[in-house]
Design an enzyme around this catalytic site. Structure first.
Site, PDB file in Angstrom:
ATOM      1  N   ARG A 103      -1.448  24.621 -11.805  1.00  0.00           N
ATOM      2  CA  ARG A 103      -1.786  23.260 -11.352  1.00  0.00           C
ATOM      3  C   ARG A 103      -2.224  22.511 -12.601  1.00  0.00           C
ATOM      4  O   ARG A 103      -3.222  22.896 -13.230  1.00  0.00           O
ATOM      5  CB  ARG A 103      -2.893  23.296 -10.304  1.00  0.00           C
ATOM      6  CG  ARG A 103      -3.519  21.934 -10.075  1.00  0.00           C
ATOM      7  CD  ARG A 103      -4.402  21.870  -8.863  1.00  0.00           C
ATOM      8  NE  ARG A 103      -3.605  21.940  -7.651  1.00  0.00           N
ATOM      9  CZ  ARG A 103      -4.071  21.649  -6.438  1.00  0.00           C
ATOM     10  NH1 ARG A 103      -5.335  21.287  -6.279  1.00  0.00           N
ATOM     11  NH2 ARG A 103      -3.292  21.735  -5.386  1.00  0.00           N
ATOM     12  N   HIS A 129       4.399  18.173  -5.710  1.00  0.00           N
ATOM     13  CA  HIS A 129       3.624  19.246  -5.065  1.00  0.00           C
ATOM     14  C   HIS A 129       4.551  20.005  -4.093  1.00  0.00           C
ATOM     15  O   HIS A 129       4.386  19.929  -2.880  1.00  0.00           O
ATOM     16  CB  HIS A 129       2.435  18.629  -4.327  1.00  0.00           C
ATOM     17  CG  HIS A 129       1.343  19.586  -3.974  1.00  0.00           C
ATOM     18  ND1 HIS A 129       1.357  20.926  -4.321  1.00  0.00           N
ATOM     19  CD2 HIS A 129       0.186  19.400  -3.278  1.00  0.00           C
ATOM     20  CE1 HIS A 129       0.255  21.511  -3.867  1.00  0.00           C
ATOM     21  NE2 HIS A 129      -0.453  20.605  -3.232  1.00  0.00           N
ATOM     22  N   GLN A 134       3.235  22.403  -1.209  1.00  0.00           N
ATOM     23  CA  GLN A 134       2.702  21.689  -0.047  1.00  0.00           C
ATOM     24  C   GLN A 134       3.838  21.238   0.869  1.00  0.00           C
ATOM     25  O   GLN A 134       3.733  21.315   2.099  1.00  0.00           O
ATOM     26  CB  GLN A 134       1.890  20.475  -0.504  1.00  0.00           C
ATOM     27  CG  GLN A 134       1.273  19.694   0.641  1.00  0.00           C
ATOM     28  CD  GLN A 134       0.160  20.453   1.342  1.00  0.00           C
ATOM     29  OE1 GLN A 134      -0.767  20.899   0.703  1.00  0.00           O
ATOM     30  NE2 GLN A 134       0.251  20.592   2.659  1.00  0.00           N
ATOM     31  N   ASP A 193      -2.024  10.453   2.462  1.00  0.00           N
ATOM     32  CA  ASP A 193      -2.744  11.252   1.464  1.00  0.00           C
ATOM     33  C   ASP A 193      -3.861  10.371   0.913  1.00  0.00           C
ATOM     34  O   ASP A 193      -3.905   9.160   1.182  1.00  0.00           O
ATOM     35  CB  ASP A 193      -1.761  11.690   0.359  1.00  0.00           C
ATOM     36  CG  ASP A 193      -2.355  12.674  -0.646  1.00  0.00           C
ATOM     37  OD1 ASP A 193      -3.462  13.203  -0.404  1.00  0.00           O
ATOM     38  OD2 ASP A 193      -1.712  12.906  -1.692  1.00  0.00           O
ATOM     39  N   CYS A 223      -1.989  16.422   3.546  1.00  0.00           N
ATOM     40  CA  CYS A 223      -2.040  17.672   2.791  1.00  0.00           C
ATOM     41  C   CYS A 223      -3.466  18.183   2.621  1.00  0.00           C
ATOM     42  O   CYS A 223      -3.676  19.362   2.342  1.00  0.00           O
ATOM     43  CB  CYS A 223      -1.360  17.506   1.444  1.00  0.00           C
ATOM     44  SG  CYS A 223      -2.185  16.322   0.339  1.00  0.00           S
ATOM     45  N   ARG A 281       0.313  26.846   4.205  1.00  0.00           N
ATOM     46  CA  ARG A 281       0.378  27.072   2.761  1.00  0.00           C
ATOM     47  C   ARG A 281       0.466  28.569   2.489  1.00  0.00           C
ATOM     48  O   ARG A 281       1.214  29.018   1.618  1.00  0.00           O
ATOM     49  CB  ARG A 281      -0.854  26.489   2.055  1.00  0.00           C
ATOM     50  CG  ARG A 281      -0.984  24.977   2.086  1.00  0.00           C
ATOM     51  CD  ARG A 281       0.087  24.300   1.259  1.00  0.00           C
ATOM     52  NE  ARG A 281       0.045  24.699  -0.142  1.00  0.00           N
ATOM     53  CZ  ARG A 281      -0.765  24.178  -1.073  1.00  0.00           C
ATOM     54  NH1 ARG A 281      -1.593  23.204  -0.749  1.00  0.00           N
ATOM     55  NH2 ARG A 281      -0.731  24.600  -2.327  1.00  0.00           N
TER      56      ARG A 281
HETATM   57  N1   CP Z   1      -3.405  20.388  -0.472  1.00  0.00           N
HETATM   58  C1   CP Z   1      -3.863  21.004  -1.572  1.00  0.00           C
HETATM   59  O1   CP Z   1      -3.123  21.293  -2.517  1.00  0.00           O
HETATM   60  O2   CP Z   1      -5.185  21.318  -1.523  1.00  0.00           O
HETATM   61  P1   CP Z   1      -6.082  21.861  -2.728  1.00  0.00           P
HETATM   62  O3   CP Z   1      -6.237  20.739  -3.714  1.00  0.00           O
HETATM   63  O4   CP Z   1      -7.371  22.234  -2.068  1.00  0.00           O
HETATM   64  O5   CP Z   1      -5.396  23.038  -3.353  1.00  0.00           O
HETATM   65  N1  NVA Z   2      -2.258  13.425  -4.253  1.00  0.00           N
HETATM   66  C1  NVA Z   2      -3.355  14.369  -4.299  1.00  0.00           C
HETATM   67  C2  NVA Z   2      -2.955  15.652  -3.626  1.00  0.00           C
HETATM   68  C3  NVA Z   2      -4.067  16.673  -3.548  1.00  0.00           C
HETATM   69  C4  NVA Z   2      -3.625  17.961  -2.925  1.00  0.00           C
HETATM   70  C5  NVA Z   2      -3.765  14.597  -5.740  1.00  0.00           C
HETATM   71  O1  NVA Z   2      -2.902  14.759  -6.602  1.00  0.00           O
HETATM   72  O2  NVA Z   2      -4.972  14.620  -6.019  1.00  0.00           O
END
Ligand code: CP
Ligand code: NVA
Length: 324
Positions: A119, A146, A149, A239, A278, A306
């Site tokens: 990430r 992502h 997700q 989101d 998400c 997930r």
């Molecule tokens: N939806 C998602 O990726 O959640 P986290 O940021 O908690 O991993």
């Molecule tokens: N759009 C959000 C998704 C988090 C899972 C971010 O990137 O913070």
């Protein structure tokens, strides 16, 4: 759901390009379909008390440049349930934080572990890692996309509408044209649903991603009108207004309130429409408590899925997914 077949569908030891899971637009539809089918099967088997040790003895390294709850826990539990294990590297307490390059990190980790999940802020960090890794790399969220997700989201929608029944449905994206929105655009190419996007003018998704999807035959519209997007939608998805990489939180709090998903917005969708997010949600901002906790909400199924979807992604990356 079909029974699990433990056939090894690609030799684990043969020299080959690692099977990365980087972006939905880099993967064939048939492979994504296989992963989704396997995810459904794994979920059914887990409900029956079975946890096939497909990845016995294997290790996943996870690099987090940004916080996570779901991604971290679902990958770690998923590896454990598959008979393997996972370890976490935080840049601040590894040599990455002292300037070791991502390319050298990829080369070193590939000598120890069987797969790497990352990430990261910049999408280029993900592609650089993959370019230098000898093992599969999985995108656990970047500023651009992502895909893990989305696999969970598509699985959740198939649980509502039936496996393989995404085509012809209408999904409305409401809010920021962010990494999740772009990944929905990429998914629309593969799965034939109509995607109606409503975002403030300054926050619309990357036009190149939309143009690529349209050129590939996807049905995607982008506008500013929430009512027009959700009219007749079978799913409404939103989101956070302020993503982990957003620098302009104050402006966003001013620019997004008209994009809140509330009961009035859900009432414009098709009867029986579901609500997705998400997570993490900012209750009272992009979504009300009434919608989050109401009968249309499938957000906690999404979160659970997930786990199943990523177990299938891991099995696919490591070549231990059924072939028939
Ligand atoms: N939806 C998602 O990726 O959640 P986290 O940021 O908690 O991993
Ligand atoms: N759009 C959000 C998704 C988090 C899972 C971010 O990137 O913070």
């Amino acid at each position: 759901m079909t029974a699990l077949d433990l056939t090894i569908d690609a030799p684990l030891t043969a020299a080959r390009t690692p099977r990365h899971f980087l972006d939905l637009d880099a993967l064939p539809t048939a492979e994504l379909r296989r992963i989704l089918d396997f995810a459904h099967a794994l979920k059914a088997r887990r409900a029956a008390g079975e946890r096939p040790p497909l990845l016995g003895g294997r290790t996943l390294a996870m690099i987090f440049e940004k916080p996570s709850t779901r991604t971290r826990v679902s990958f770690e539990v998923g590896m454990n349930e598959l008979g393997g294990s996972a370890l976490i590297l935080n840049p601040q307490d590894s040599q990455l934080g002292r300037g070791e390059t991502i390319a050298d990190t990829a080369r070193v980790l590939s000598r120890y572990v069987d797969a790497i999940m990352i990430r990261c802020h910049a999408h280029e960090t993900l592609t650089e890692l993959a370019a230098h890794a000898g093992v599969p790399v999985i995108n656990g969220l970047t500023r651009r996309s992502h895909p893990c997700q989305l696999m969970a989201d598509l699985m959740t929608l198939e649980e509502q509408w039936g496996p393989g029944n995404l085509a012809g449905r209408r999904i409305a994206w409401v809010g920021d044209g962010n990494n999740m929105c772009v990944t929905f655009v990429q998914a629309a190419v593969h799965f034939g649903f109509e995607l109606a996007i409503a975002c403030p003018a300054a926050y619309q998704p990357d036009p190149d991603a939309v143009a690529a999807a349209l050129a590939a035959g996807a049905r995607v519209t982008v506008g500013e009108d929430v009512g027009a997007a959700v009219a007749g939608a079978d799913c409404v998805v939103t989101d956070t207004w302020v993503s982990m990489d957003s620098k302009d939180a104050e402006a966003r709090q001013r620019d997004f309130p008209a994009y809140q998903v509330n009961d009035a917005v859900m009432a414009k969708a098709a009867p029986g429409a579901v609500f997705m997010h998400c997570l993490p949600a900012h209750r009272g901002e992009e979504v009300t408590d009434a919608v989050m906790d109401g009968p249309a909400s499938v957000v906690f199924d999404e979160a659970e899925n997930r786990l199943h979807a990523q177990k299938a992604v891991l099995a696919w990356c490591l070549g231990v997914m059924e072939t028939k």
